[in-house]
Design a protein around this motif. Structure first.
Motif, PDB file in Angstrom:
ATOM      1  N   GLU A  95       0.852  -1.178   0.000  1.00 49.62           N
ATOM      2  CA  GLU A  95       0.000   0.000   0.000  1.00 49.62           C
ATOM      3  C   GLU A  95       0.894   1.236   0.000  1.00 49.62           C
ATOM      4  OE1 GLU A  95      -3.388   0.401   0.025  1.00 49.62           O
ATOM      5  OE2 GLU A  95      -3.632  -1.752  -0.217  1.00 49.62           O
ATOM      6  N   MET A  96       0.545   2.219  -0.802  1.00 45.79           N
ATOM      7  CA  MET A  96       1.333   3.451  -0.867  1.00 45.79           C
ATOM      8  C   MET A  96       1.334   4.168   0.482  1.00 45.79           C
ATOM      9  SD  MET A  96       3.314   5.083  -2.903  1.00 45.79           S
ATOM     10  CE  MET A  96       2.993   4.696  -4.594  1.00 45.79           C
ATOM     11  N   LYS A  97       0.301   3.954   1.288  1.00 42.38           N
ATOM     12  CA  LYS A  97       0.202   4.620   2.591  1.00 42.38           C
ATOM     13  C   LYS A  97       1.429   4.352   3.457  1.00 42.38           C
ATOM     14  CE  LYS A  97      -4.795   4.530   2.908  1.00 42.38           C
ATOM     15  NZ  LYS A  97      -5.950   3.988   3.615  1.00 42.38           N
ATOM     16  N   ASP A 101       5.087   9.131   4.834  1.00 44.41           N
ATOM     17  CA  ASP A 101       6.057  10.052   5.428  1.00 44.41           C
ATOM     18  C   ASP A 101       7.195  10.365   4.464  1.00 44.41           C
ATOM     19  OD1 ASP A 101       4.537  10.093   7.730  1.00 44.41           O
ATOM     20  OD2 ASP A 101       5.818   8.672   8.817  1.00 44.41           O
ATOM     21  N   VAL A 102       7.711   9.335   3.822  1.00 49.86           N
ATOM     22  CA  VAL A 102       8.809   9.504   2.862  1.00 49.86           C
ATOM     23  C   VAL A 102       8.340  10.368   1.690  1.00 49.86           C
ATOM     24  CG1 VAL A 102      10.257   8.303   1.178  1.00 49.86           C
ATOM     25  CG2 VAL A 102       9.956   7.354   3.468  1.00 49.86           C
ATOM     26  N   GLN A 108       7.670  17.846  -0.333  1.00 50.45           N
ATOM     27  CA  GLN A 108       7.917  19.156   0.287  1.00 50.45           C
ATOM     28  C   GLN A 108       9.277  19.708  -0.133  1.00 50.45           C
ATOM     29  OE1 GLN A 108       7.412  18.370   4.482  1.00 50.45           O
ATOM     30  NE2 GLN A 108       5.182  18.607   4.387  1.00 50.45           N
ATOM     31  N   ARG A 109      10.283  18.864  -0.201  1.00 51.98           N
ATOM     32  CA  ARG A 109      11.619  19.313  -0.630  1.00 51.98           C
ATOM     33  C   ARG A 109      11.593  19.813  -2.066  1.00 51.98           C
ATOM     34  NH1 ARG A 109      15.614  14.602   1.906  1.00 51.98           N
ATOM     35  NH2 ARG A 109      14.954  14.918   4.060  1.00 51.98           N
ATOM     36  N   ILE A 110      10.901  19.092  -2.939  1.00 56.63           N
ATOM     37  CA  ILE A 110      10.829  19.494  -4.347  1.00 56.63           C
ATOM     38  C   ILE A 110      10.130  20.849  -4.470  1.00 56.63           C
ATOM     39  CG2 ILE A 110       9.834  18.943  -6.601  1.00 56.63           C
ATOM     40  CD1 ILE A 110      10.106  15.931  -5.783  1.00 56.63           C
ATOM     41  N   VAL A 126      15.865   4.405  -2.460  1.00 56.37           N
ATOM     42  CA  VAL A 126      15.258   3.809  -3.649  1.00 56.37           C
ATOM     43  C   VAL A 126      13.861   4.372  -3.882  1.00 56.37           C
ATOM     44  CG1 VAL A 126      14.539   1.646  -4.716  1.00 56.37           C
ATOM     45  CG2 VAL A 126      16.679   1.747  -3.451  1.00 56.37           C
ATOM     46  N   ASN A 127      13.048   4.446  -2.838  1.00 56.51           N
ATOM     47  CA  ASN A 127      11.709   5.034  -2.988  1.00 56.51           C
ATOM     48  C   ASN A 127      11.809   6.489  -3.433  1.00 56.51           C
ATOM     49  OD1 ASN A 127      10.300   2.734  -2.267  1.00 56.51           O
ATOM     50  ND2 ASN A 127      10.283   3.260  -0.113  1.00 56.51           N
TER      51      ASN A 127
END
Length: 143
Positions: A95-97, A101-102, A108-110, A126-127
Motif C-alpha cells: 500500500e502506498m500509505k 512520510d517519505v 515538500q523538498r521538491i 530507492v523510494n
C-alpha cells in the motif's frame, strides 16, 4: 539403545536437511524477487529541469521498476511547481500509505526548492529516486 537413538537421529536429519535447504532456497529466491530493480534505481541520476521555463498546466508522469511504481500529477503555475499528487494507491505488493512520510517529505523538498536536485530521504533512497524519476517524467511534458 544407542543404535536406536542413532537411527532416529539419522532419520531426523534425512527429513530436516531437505526442509532447511528448501526454506533457504525460498528465502533467497524471495529476496531476489523482492529487491529486483533496487540496484538499478540507486544508480539513477535525476535530470535538472528549470521549472521556471515550464508552461502552466498539470502534467502526468510515471516510473516503474520492479516493486517501485509511481504515477504522479504535477501542477505547475506561474513557473513554479505548486502541487505533486501520487495517483497510485499501491507500489508493487505494498500500500502506498506505508510510504506517506517519505513521499510527503520528498514532495515538500521538491516544492520548497523548486528543483528535483534535492536530497533523498534517509533510509528511503530507492523510494525517493523512484518518486523523483516519476516527477521528472511529468515535468518533461511541460518543456
Amino acid at each position: 539403545m544407542k543404535r536406536r537413538e542413532c537411527s532416529k537421529v539419522k532419520r531426523l536429519f534425512k527429513v530436516l536437511i531437505p526442509v532447511v535447504l528448501a526454506v533457504i532456497a525460498v528465502v533467497v529466491i524471495g529476496l531476489s524477487i523482492f529487491n529486483k530493480g533496487m540496484a538499478d534505481i540507486k544508480k539513477l541520476s535525476v535530470e535538472s529541469i528549470d521549472v521556471s521555463l515550464l508552461k502552466d498546466g498539470n502534467y502526468f508522469g510515471e516510473y516503474e521498476n520492479g516493486r517501485w511504481q509511481y504515477h504522479v500529477e504535477v501542477a505547475v503555475r506561474d513557473g513554479e511547481v505548486k502541487e505533486i499528487h501520487i495517483l497510485n494507491t499501491r507500489t508493487g505488493p505494498f500500500e502506498m500509505k506505508m510510504y506517506d512520510d517519505v513521499n510527503t517529505e520528498l514532495i515538500q523538498r521538491i516544492v520548497r526548492n523548486q528543483s528535483l536536485q534535492v536530497d533523498t530521504v534517509t533510509g528511503a533512497t530507492v523510494n525517493s529516486k523512484a518518486l523523483l524519476k516519476a516527477v521528472e517524467s511529468a515535468l518533461k511534458e511541460g518543456i
